[in-house]
Motif scaffolding. Structure first.
Motif, PDB file in Angstrom:
ATOM      1  N   PRO A 135     -15.429   6.538  22.790  1.00 14.61           N
ATOM      2  CA  PRO A 135     -14.619   5.435  23.556  1.00 14.61           C
ATOM      3  C   PRO A 135     -14.828   5.548  24.892  1.00 14.61           C
ATOM      4  O   PRO A 135     -14.722   4.582  25.690  1.00 14.61           O
ATOM      5  CB  PRO A 135     -13.330   5.817  23.101  1.00 14.61           C
ATOM      6  CG  PRO A 135     -13.141   6.538  22.034  1.00 14.61           C
ATOM      7  CD  PRO A 135     -14.715   7.292  22.103  1.00 14.61           C
ATOM      8  N   PHE A 136     -14.925   6.587  25.420  1.00 14.32           N
ATOM      9  CA  PHE A 136     -15.249   6.853  26.936  1.00 14.32           C
ATOM     10  C   PHE A 136     -16.458   6.270  27.440  1.00 14.32           C
ATOM     11  O   PHE A 136     -16.555   5.200  28.480  1.00 14.32           O
ATOM     12  CB  PHE A 136     -15.371   8.361  27.388  1.00 14.32           C
ATOM     13  CG  PHE A 136     -15.440   8.590  28.834  1.00 14.32           C
ATOM     14  CD1 PHE A 136     -14.479   8.229  29.412  1.00 14.32           C
ATOM     15  CD2 PHE A 136     -16.730   9.051  29.100  1.00 14.32           C
ATOM     16  CE1 PHE A 136     -14.672   8.353  31.050  1.00 14.32           C
ATOM     17  CE2 PHE A 136     -16.898   9.537  30.664  1.00 14.32           C
ATOM     18  CZ  PHE A 136     -15.646   9.109  31.561  1.00 14.32           C
ATOM     19  N   TYR A 137     -17.704   6.305  26.851  1.00 11.42           N
ATOM     20  CA  TYR A 137     -18.888   5.890  26.852  1.00 11.42           C
ATOM     21  C   TYR A 137     -18.944   4.181  26.799  1.00 11.42           C
ATOM     22  O   TYR A 137     -19.078   3.412  27.839  1.00 11.42           O
ATOM     23  CB  TYR A 137     -20.121   6.206  26.281  1.00 11.42           C
ATOM     24  CG  TYR A 137     -20.388   7.936  26.675  1.00 11.42           C
ATOM     25  CD1 TYR A 137     -20.201   8.251  28.047  1.00 11.42           C
ATOM     26  CD2 TYR A 137     -20.698   8.882  25.562  1.00 11.42           C
ATOM     27  CE1 TYR A 137     -20.441   9.310  28.404  1.00 11.42           C
ATOM     28  CE2 TYR A 137     -20.736  10.063  26.054  1.00 11.42           C
ATOM     29  CZ  TYR A 137     -20.767  10.368  27.001  1.00 11.42           C
ATOM     30  OH  TYR A 137     -21.060  11.825  27.791  1.00 11.42           O
ATOM     31  N   THR A 188     -13.171   0.917  39.496  1.00  9.03           N
ATOM     32  CA  THR A 188     -12.679   0.501  38.335  1.00  9.03           C
ATOM     33  C   THR A 188     -13.277   1.147  37.061  1.00  9.03           C
ATOM     34  O   THR A 188     -12.689   1.289  35.915  1.00  9.03           O
ATOM     35  CB  THR A 188     -12.954  -1.206  38.380  1.00  9.03           C
ATOM     36  OG1 THR A 188     -12.246  -1.691  39.327  1.00  9.03           O
ATOM     37  CG2 THR A 188     -12.254  -1.954  37.036  1.00  9.03           C
ATOM     38  N   ILE A 189     -14.733   1.231  37.211  1.00  6.24           N
ATOM     39  CA  ILE A 189     -15.322   1.629  35.880  1.00  6.24           C
ATOM     40  C   ILE A 189     -14.998   2.786  35.386  1.00  6.24           C
ATOM     41  O   ILE A 189     -14.768   3.170  34.447  1.00  6.24           O
ATOM     42  CB  ILE A 189     -16.927   1.555  36.406  1.00  6.24           C
ATOM     43  CG1 ILE A 189     -17.209   0.243  36.654  1.00  6.24           C
ATOM     44  CG2 ILE A 189     -17.761   1.983  35.022  1.00  6.24           C
ATOM     45  CD1 ILE A 189     -18.538  -0.060  37.105  1.00  6.24           C
ATOM     46  N   PRO A 190     -14.916   4.016  36.452  1.00  8.60           N
ATOM     47  CA  PRO A 190     -14.751   5.399  35.638  1.00  8.60           C
ATOM     48  C   PRO A 190     -13.303   5.461  35.560  1.00  8.60           C
ATOM     49  O   PRO A 190     -12.972   6.017  34.442  1.00  8.60           O
ATOM     50  CB  PRO A 190     -14.964   6.355  36.713  1.00  8.60           C
ATOM     51  CG  PRO A 190     -15.064   5.527  38.353  1.00  8.60           C
ATOM     52  CD  PRO A 190     -15.623   4.155  37.652  1.00  8.60           C
ATOM     53  N   PHE A 191     -12.403   4.663  36.263  1.00  2.94           N
ATOM     54  CA  PHE A 191     -10.942   4.754  35.628  1.00  2.94           C
ATOM     55  C   PHE A 191     -10.668   4.175  34.606  1.00  2.94           C
ATOM     56  O   PHE A 191      -9.935   4.569  33.788  1.00  2.94           O
ATOM     57  CB  PHE A 191     -10.024   4.437  37.322  1.00  2.94           C
ATOM     58  CG  PHE A 191      -8.654   4.688  37.190  1.00  2.94           C
ATOM     59  CD1 PHE A 191      -8.500   5.887  36.902  1.00  2.94           C
ATOM     60  CD2 PHE A 191      -7.935   3.723  37.583  1.00  2.94           C
ATOM     61  CE1 PHE A 191      -6.904   5.925  36.928  1.00  2.94           C
ATOM     62  CE2 PHE A 191      -6.447   4.015  37.823  1.00  2.94           C
ATOM     63  CZ  PHE A 191      -6.113   5.113  37.671  1.00  2.94           C
ATOM     64  N   SER A 192     -11.241   2.907  34.695  1.00  2.07           N
ATOM     65  CA  SER A 192     -11.048   2.512  33.103  1.00  2.07           C
ATOM     66  C   SER A 192     -11.584   3.251  31.912  1.00  2.07           C
ATOM     67  O   SER A 192     -10.775   3.363  30.867  1.00  2.07           O
ATOM     68  CB  SER A 192     -11.998   0.909  32.961  1.00  2.07           C
ATOM     69  OG  SER A 192     -11.415   0.083  33.918  1.00  2.07           O
ATOM     70  N   GLY A 193     -12.695   3.720  32.285  1.00  2.00           N
ATOM     71  CA  GLY A 193     -13.212   4.681  31.033  1.00  2.00           C
ATOM     72  C   GLY A 193     -12.284   5.791  30.688  1.00  2.00           C
ATOM     73  O   GLY A 193     -12.013   6.238  29.704  1.00  2.00           O
ATOM     74  N   LEU A 194     -11.677   6.361  31.694  1.00  2.00           N
ATOM     75  CA  LEU A 194     -10.492   7.552  31.530  1.00  2.00           C
ATOM     76  C   LEU A 194      -9.420   7.240  30.808  1.00  2.00           C
ATOM     77  O   LEU A 194      -9.078   7.610  29.805  1.00  2.00           O
ATOM     78  CB  LEU A 194     -10.449   8.009  32.923  1.00  2.00           C
ATOM     79  CG  LEU A 194      -9.482   9.205  33.010  1.00  2.00           C
ATOM     80  CD1 LEU A 194     -10.737  10.437  32.702  1.00  2.00           C
ATOM     81  CD2 LEU A 194      -9.154   9.463  34.272  1.00  2.00           C
ATOM     82  N   PHE A 246      -6.391   7.097  25.760  1.00  2.00           N
ATOM     83  CA  PHE A 246      -5.481   6.164  24.612  1.00  2.00           C
ATOM     84  C   PHE A 246      -6.403   6.130  23.070  1.00  2.00           C
ATOM     85  O   PHE A 246      -5.675   6.498  21.870  1.00  2.00           O
ATOM     86  CB  PHE A 246      -5.241   4.771  25.129  1.00  2.00           C
ATOM     87  CG  PHE A 246      -3.876   4.544  25.703  1.00  2.00           C
ATOM     88  CD1 PHE A 246      -4.060   4.718  27.090  1.00  2.00           C
ATOM     89  CD2 PHE A 246      -3.018   4.176  25.310  1.00  2.00           C
ATOM     90  CE1 PHE A 246      -2.697   4.811  27.618  1.00  2.00           C
ATOM     91  CE2 PHE A 246      -1.797   4.037  25.791  1.00  2.00           C
ATOM     92  CZ  PHE A 246      -1.717   4.382  27.213  1.00  2.00           C
ATOM     93  N   PHE A 247      -7.811   6.379  23.353  1.00  2.00           N
ATOM     94  CA  PHE A 247      -8.233   6.361  22.037  1.00  2.00           C
ATOM     95  C   PHE A 247      -8.097   7.870  21.677  1.00  2.00           C
ATOM     96  O   PHE A 247      -8.298   8.214  20.015  1.00  2.00           O
ATOM     97  CB  PHE A 247      -9.706   5.885  22.046  1.00  2.00           C
ATOM     98  CG  PHE A 247     -10.086   4.644  21.836  1.00  2.00           C
ATOM     99  CD1 PHE A 247      -9.911   4.196  20.497  1.00  2.00           C
ATOM    100  CD2 PHE A 247      -9.820   3.498  22.783  1.00  2.00           C
ATOM    101  CE1 PHE A 247     -10.020   2.902  20.221  1.00  2.00           C
ATOM    102  CE2 PHE A 247      -9.893   2.284  22.340  1.00  2.00           C
ATOM    103  CZ  PHE A 247     -10.223   1.847  21.262  1.00  2.00           C
TER     104      PHE A 247
END
Lengths: 331, 331, 331, 331, 331
Positions: free
Chosen positions: B19-21, B265-271, B276-277
C-alpha cells in the motif's frame, strides 16, 4: 501490584522519562535544521491529528486488552482461592470410617500436597518468557524480601509440604503441578479402594480436582500466549511514526502564527511524545500479569493467604505470616 | 504465533509495503496532474478527516473482533489441555476390578485414542477455507519443520496412536474427530458392561466426553464461520475510499499555505495510506486463528504439549520433544 | 453467509447505491439554489463534524451490537451441534438390557426425532417478523436451491424423520419444537419404566434435553427480541440529519476558498452520504441473523451437517449431501 | 418493546421535542443579547468541540450500559422460558408410582403454581422505583389492553392458578415469588416422603428450582439496582454544559465569516442541542427494562407465551390467547 | 447507592468544585502573566485537542472499568441472595428422619449461622484498604443510621445469630467468614453421620456451600485487588498535563481573534478543567464498590433483605425492618 492510592507524578515520570528526553533531542534537531536551512519540509497538522486519533484508538485497544489479561489472571487466582477452600472442606468432612480410625494424617497430607501444588504452579508461572520484561532478583530493588525468597528456589518452599522422596519422584516430569494433581487423584482412588469414601463422593472430589486443572490450565494459557505480537508491534510502530511527525507539524503551526515562539516546538513536542509513549508503556507493562514484575498479579501473596487459611482450618501450628507490602508493592 | 518481543520495524514494513508503494504512485499521479493542468479538483481536508475518524472506528472494530476470535480460539485450546488432563486422570483412577486384573492396556488405549482425537481435530482445523489466506508448505519458509510435518500427512501421525484396522474403519466418515469420540463412548460402555466402572462413574466419563465434544464444536465454529464478510468488505472499501481522498485533501492544504512544499504531498500521502492499510491488514491476518499461517494459535505446539503431559502420566517411553520455535514462530 | 474473501466493490456499491444517488440529487439541488439565489443559508463545517463524530460513534455501537447478535446466534447453533452429538452418543451407549434384546429401533427413533426437532426449530426461526427485511423465495435469486426447499414446506422435510401419525398429533400445538422435546422426555421415561435405563442415567438424559431446551429458547430469544427499535431508529434519524447538513457545510468551505471549485460539493456530498449510509445499512442487515436473508447464520447448512454426522454414527444408508454453496452464499 | 421496523421521524421528534424548543429559545436569547449589546462574550469553537467529543463518549457509554441492562433482562426472561419448560417436563416424566395411582392432579398443581410464580414475579418487577419514569394505567394510552389488566390487580390473575386458601397464606410475606418457590420445594419433599420420586431425582428437581431462584434474583438485581446515578447524573449535566456553550461558540464562527448569516445560529443550535439530548434520552428511557413503560422487555407477553406452552403440554382446555400487539407495542 | 433520579447540579458541583476553583486561579495567573509580560509562551490549540481526545479516551476507559467493577460486585451479591434462598430451601426440605424427630432446632441453627456468615462477610468487605477513600462514621453525615450501626461493631450483630461460645471459638482465625462455612460443612457432616441426610444430598449441600465459597471469594477479589494503580495514576497525571495546557492554548485562540475578549480565558478554562476532573472523579469514586462510601453497592441493605426473607421462611418472629433510605442514600 501497587497498593497506594497513586504512583506519584515523579515516580511516573522517572519510569517513563526516556521518550521525553529523546523527544526533546529529536525535535530540537528538527527545529535547528529548519531554522538553519529554511527548507520547506514541515507538514500540515490536520492530517497528523487524524493519525494521532487513530493511534490513540490503537493504544486504547492495547491498554484495554492488557487490563483484561490482568483482570482475568486475578479472577483465575481468585478461583484458586475458592476451589482450595472447597477442596479442603471436602477432604475434612467427607471421608468416613465406621470403626473410628483416625484419618487426620491422611487429611493433612492431602491438604499439604494441595499447598505444594499452588506453590509449584506459582513458581512455574514466573519462569521468564521470550516476550516478557525480564526481571531477576538483582533488579527487584523495591521488594528485597520477595527477591530473597526467589533466590532460595522452589525446592526449599516445597520441602515444607512434601517429603523428599515424593519430591524426587517428580524430577523428570516436565509439568510438576499437573503431576501433583494426578498424584492427588491417585491418593483419592486409594481412599476409595479402602472404602473410606463413597462412589459418589469419589466423583465429587474428582470434580473439584477438575476445577483445579482448569485453574492451572487457564493460568498457563495467559502465561504462554502473549498479547499477539502483531498487535503489540503495530501499536508501537504507529506510535513511533506519529511521534516522528509531531515536530514537523508543530513547526508548521508555529511558523504560520505571528504570536507564537518557534522554539516552543521543542518542549511541546517532548511533552506530547512523552504522553503517547506513556500510554504505550502502561499497556506494555500490564500485559503479562505473571512476569515477576512490580505490576504482577500478587500471586505470592495470594498463595500465602491460602496457606494461612487452610492451615488454620486444620488447626496447624506455626502459621506463616501474611506476605509483606514492601515500598507499596505486593508481590 | 510470534514469540519475540516485537516484530522489527523492517519486518513490519516489508510485510505491508505494497500500500505504501501504490500510495506513492497514486498520489504522485494526482500531484502531477494537478501541477500540469491546474484544475480545481482538490477537496477540503476537514470533511476527509471526519471520514478518516469513521474509518479508524471501523478498523478498530475489525481489529477488536479479530483479536476476540484469536483469544477465544486460544481459550478453547486451553480448555482442551485441561479436559485432556481431566480425562486421563479419570481413566487412570476410576476403573476398578475386584480380582486385580491388569487394566493397563485398556487405560493406555483410551489415552492413545484421545491423543489421536486431538491430532485429527488439529488437522481438520487447518484445512483451507475459501475466505482464508491460503498457505501451503512451499510458502511456509520460516517454519521448515512444521512444513515437513504437514507434508507427511495425517495418517502418519495417527498411526502412532491408532491401529491400522481402526484407522481404516473411519475412512468413509465425514467427521473423523466426532467419530473418534463416539468410539471412546462405546469403549467406556464396554467397560461398564464388564462392571469395570460404576453407573455413576460411567456418566461422569460421559460428561467429560461431552466437554470434549464442546471443545471440538467450538473450534469448528470459529473455523467454519468467518468474521462476517459484509463487515470485512465494508472496512476494506471504506479504507480504499478514504485513501483515495487523501492526496486530494493534502493538495488543498499544501496549495493554501505559503510555507509548505507541494511535492511533500507524495511521501505524506504514502505514509498515511500505509498506516491505515497496516491497521486493516493486521485485523485481516488475525481473524482466522486456524488458517495455518504465522499468526495462528499454535495448535501444533499445544497438541505436542498434551502428548508429553499425558504420556508422562502413564510413564510412557520415548516421549516426543516439545515443538520447536523456528525463526521466532511457534505453530 | 457469504463465503468468499470479500464482496466486490461493485457488488457492495450496487447493494447500497440508493443513498449515493439521492445524495447527489439532494446536494445538487442545494448547490443550484445557492448559486441562483446567493442566500446565506450555508453552515459552518466545524459543528457539523462534531455531529458526524457522534453519528459515527452511534453507528459503530449499532454495528457492534448487530455483530454480537450474529455471533451469539452462531454460538447457539454451535452448541446445538455439540449437544446433538452428546445426545446421540448418550442414546447409543447408555441403554442397557440384560437379556440382549435389540434396542436398535428405539435408538434410531430417538435420534430421528432429534433431527426432526432441529428441522422444526430451523423452520420456526425463519418465519418473518414485523421488524425484519422480508424475503420470500421469489427474491432469493442467488440461492435457487434454498428457495426450492423453502417452497416445499416443513412437512415434507419432517416426514423423513417422523411418522405421519406423530406429525398429526402436533397439529394444534403452537410451539412444535418444544412439544417434540417433551415427547423425547416421555419416550425416555418409557425406557426407564421398562428398566432399560438406570435412575441416574435417566436424569443425565433429561439434563441433555435441558440443554436442548436452552438452545431452542436462546434462538427464540434472538428471533423474538430485535435490536431495540429506539436505538435503531435514532441511529437512522441522526444519520439523516447529519447527511442533510453535509452539503450546507461543504458549500461554506468551498465558497470560502479561492482554490476550490464549488460544484465539487455535489460528488463529494454524495460520497460522504454513501459512506455513512453504507455503515448504517451493514448494521441493519446483520441484526437479525435468522431472517432468511443472505447474511443469515447458515442454519440450513448446519442442520444438514448434523444430519450427516448423526446418521453416519448409526451407520444409516443414503446419507444426504452437504448443503451447497450457491454464488458464494451458504444458507 | 416496539415491534415495527422504525419509530417514524415524527414520532421520534414528538417524543423528544422539548430540548429542541428550549434550545431555540435559549440560543435566540443569546443571539439577541449579542446583537443588541455587542459584548464580546462569544467563545471559540475548537475547545467546545473537544468537550462535545468527550460528551459523545460519555453518552455512548451510557447508551451502551442501558442496552446491556435491557439485553441482560431479556436473557434472564429467556432463561425463565427455558427453565419453565425443563421444570414442566421434569414434573411430567419423573414422578413414579408402582401401583398406577393417578398423579395427574399433583402434576397439574405443581405446574399451575409455577405459572403463579411467574405472574407474581412479573408483577413485583413492575412496581415503580424512585429512579424510574413513573407510568400508571392512565398514561399508557397506546396499550389500553395492558392498562386494563394492570387495573385488575395481581390477585385476579393469581386466582386462576392458586386456591384462595393458599393465596391467603402468603398475605404477610414480603417476597411472594420467593415463598412460592419454597412452597414448591415443600411439595416436592412431600412427594419424596411418599416415595413418588427417587433420592436422586429429588435433588435434580431441587436444582431446577435453584435455577428459578437464580432467574428471580437476577431479575430483582436489575430492578433494584439502577444504572449508578452518579454516571447518569454526570452524563446529564455534562450534556447541559455542552449545550449551553453551543450558541456561544456558533456565534463566534458566524461573526468571523463574511458569508454566513448570524441568525442561522438559532436553528442550528436548536438542532445540535436536540441531537445530543435525543442521545441522552434514548439511554435514559432504556436503562430500566421493567419500569412498565413502552420500551420495556415484554414480560407480560413472555409470561403469556409460557402459560400457553405449559398448558398445551398438559393438554389443558381454554388455553389463553397470546398477548396482543397494540399500536406496534408489545408489553 | 443513590436512589433518586439524579444528583442535582448543585450537589454535583459542590462535590467536585475544587478543580474548578483551582482552574480559575491557575488560568487567572497565566492570563495575568501573559498580559503583563507579553511573553510568547502560548501554545497552539490543535495539538492540545489531540491530547484532549486521548485523555477523554483514557478517562472513558477508566469509567468503564469502574462501572464494570461495581456491576460485578452487585452481581456477586445478587448471587449471594439467590444462593442463600437455595441453601435455606435445601436445609428446610432435605433433612429426613424416619421416626419423626423434630429437626426444627437443627434447621434454624444452620440458617442462623448462614445469616451470621453474610454479616461477617459484609463487615470484612468494609474494612478500609490503602487505596480506598477512607470514610469513618464521623464523615457519614448523610446516613446517620448506618454510622450508628457501624459504631456498634460486628460482635453485636453476630450475637443475634451465634452463641457466645461459638463466637469466641473463632477469635484467633484470620478469615471469619471462611471458618463459618467450614463450620457449616462440619455440621452437615454430623447430620450425615446421624443418617439424617443421604449420601447424595450430602454432596448437594456441599455444592451449595461451594457456591457460597465462590461468592465470598469473588467479593474478596474485588475488595483486595484495586483497579491497577498504574492505570489510575496515568489517567490522573495525563489529565493534569492536559488541564495545565488548556489556558495556554485558549490564550492563543483569544489573542488571534479580534472578536474575542481575552479575559474569557479564565472562566472558560475553569469550566473545561472542571468537566475533565469531574469525569476523572466519577470513575475514581466508583471503582471500590465496598469502601463504605455513598456510592457503594448497598450490601447492608441486601444483607437485611436476606435476613427478612429467610426468617420469614422459617416463620420467625420479630422480623427486622428493611434498611432505611437516608437522604436518598441506601447503604
Amino acid at each position: 501490584m501497587y497498593t497506594k492510592r497513586h504512583y506519584s507524578l515523579l515516580m511516573t515520570f522517572k519510569w517513563s522519562k526516556k521518550p521525553f528526553y529523546y523527544g526533546l533531542i529529536y525535535s530540537g534537531l528538527i527545529t535547528l535544521i529548519f531554522e538553519l536551512t529554511k527548507w520547506e519540509f514541515t507538514l500540515p497538522w490536520e492530517p497528523i491529528s487524524v493519525i494521532g486519533i487513530a493511534v490513540a484508538f490503537y493504544l486504547g485497544f492495547k491498554n484495554n486488552s492488557s487490563y483484561d489479561r490482568t483482570w482475568e489472571a486475578r479472577k483465575i487466582w481468585g478461583a484458586i482461592v475458592n476451589d482450595s477452600r472447597k477442596f479442603a472442606t471436602a477432604v475434612l468432612t467427607m471421608l468416613q470410617t465406621d470403626d473410628g480410625t483416625d484419618l487426620w494424617e491422611i487429611k493433612k497430607k492431602l491438604i499439604y500436597r494441595h499447598l505444594a501444588w499452588i506453590i509449584a504452579l506459582r513458581y512455574a508461572l514466573r519462569i521468564p518468557k521470550s516476550w516478557e520484561h525480564k526481571y531477576g532478583p538483582p533488579n527487584l530493588v523495591f521488594v528485597p524480601h520477595y527477591a530473597d525468597i526467589l533466590n532460595n528456589g522452589l525446592d526449599k518452599e516445597l520441602s515444607e509440604y512434601l517429603s523428599k522422596e515424593e519430591l524426587d519422584s517428580y524430577r523428570n516430569k516436565s509439568n510438576l503441578p499437573s503431576q501433583l494433581l494426578k498424584k492427588q487423584s491417585e491418593e483419592i482412588e486409594a481412599l476409595f479402594k479402602k472404602s473410606l469414601i463413597s462412589d459418589y463422593k469419589h466423583v465429587w472430589l474428582h470434580q473439584i480436582i477438575g476445577l483445579l486443572y482448569d485453574n492451572q490450565g487457564m493460568s498457563e494459557r495467559i502465561k504462554n500466549f502473549p498479547l499477539p505480537r502483531q498487535y503489540a508491534s503495530v501499536a508501537l510502530w504507529m506510535n513511533y511514526v506519529f511521534c516522528a511527525l509531531i515536530p514537523l507539524g508543530l513547526l508548521d503551526i508555529f511558523t504560520q502564527s505571528n504570536e507564537l515562539w518557534i522554539w516552543m516546538t521543542i518542549p511541546f513536542s517532548g511533552l506530547i511524545i512523552w504522553i503517547f509513549f506513556l500510554m504505550e508503556k502502561i499497556g506494555d507493562y500490564s500485559e503479562n500479569p505473571f512476569e515477576g514484575n512490580y505490576n504482577d498479579v500478587p500471586i505470592s501473596s495470594i498463595t500465602r493467604a491460602i496457606e494461612i487459611d487452610l492451615r488454620q482450618m486444620i488447626n496447624d501450628e506455626q502459621i506463616p505470616k501474611p506476605y509483606p507490602v514492601e515500598n507499596g508493592f505486593l508481590m
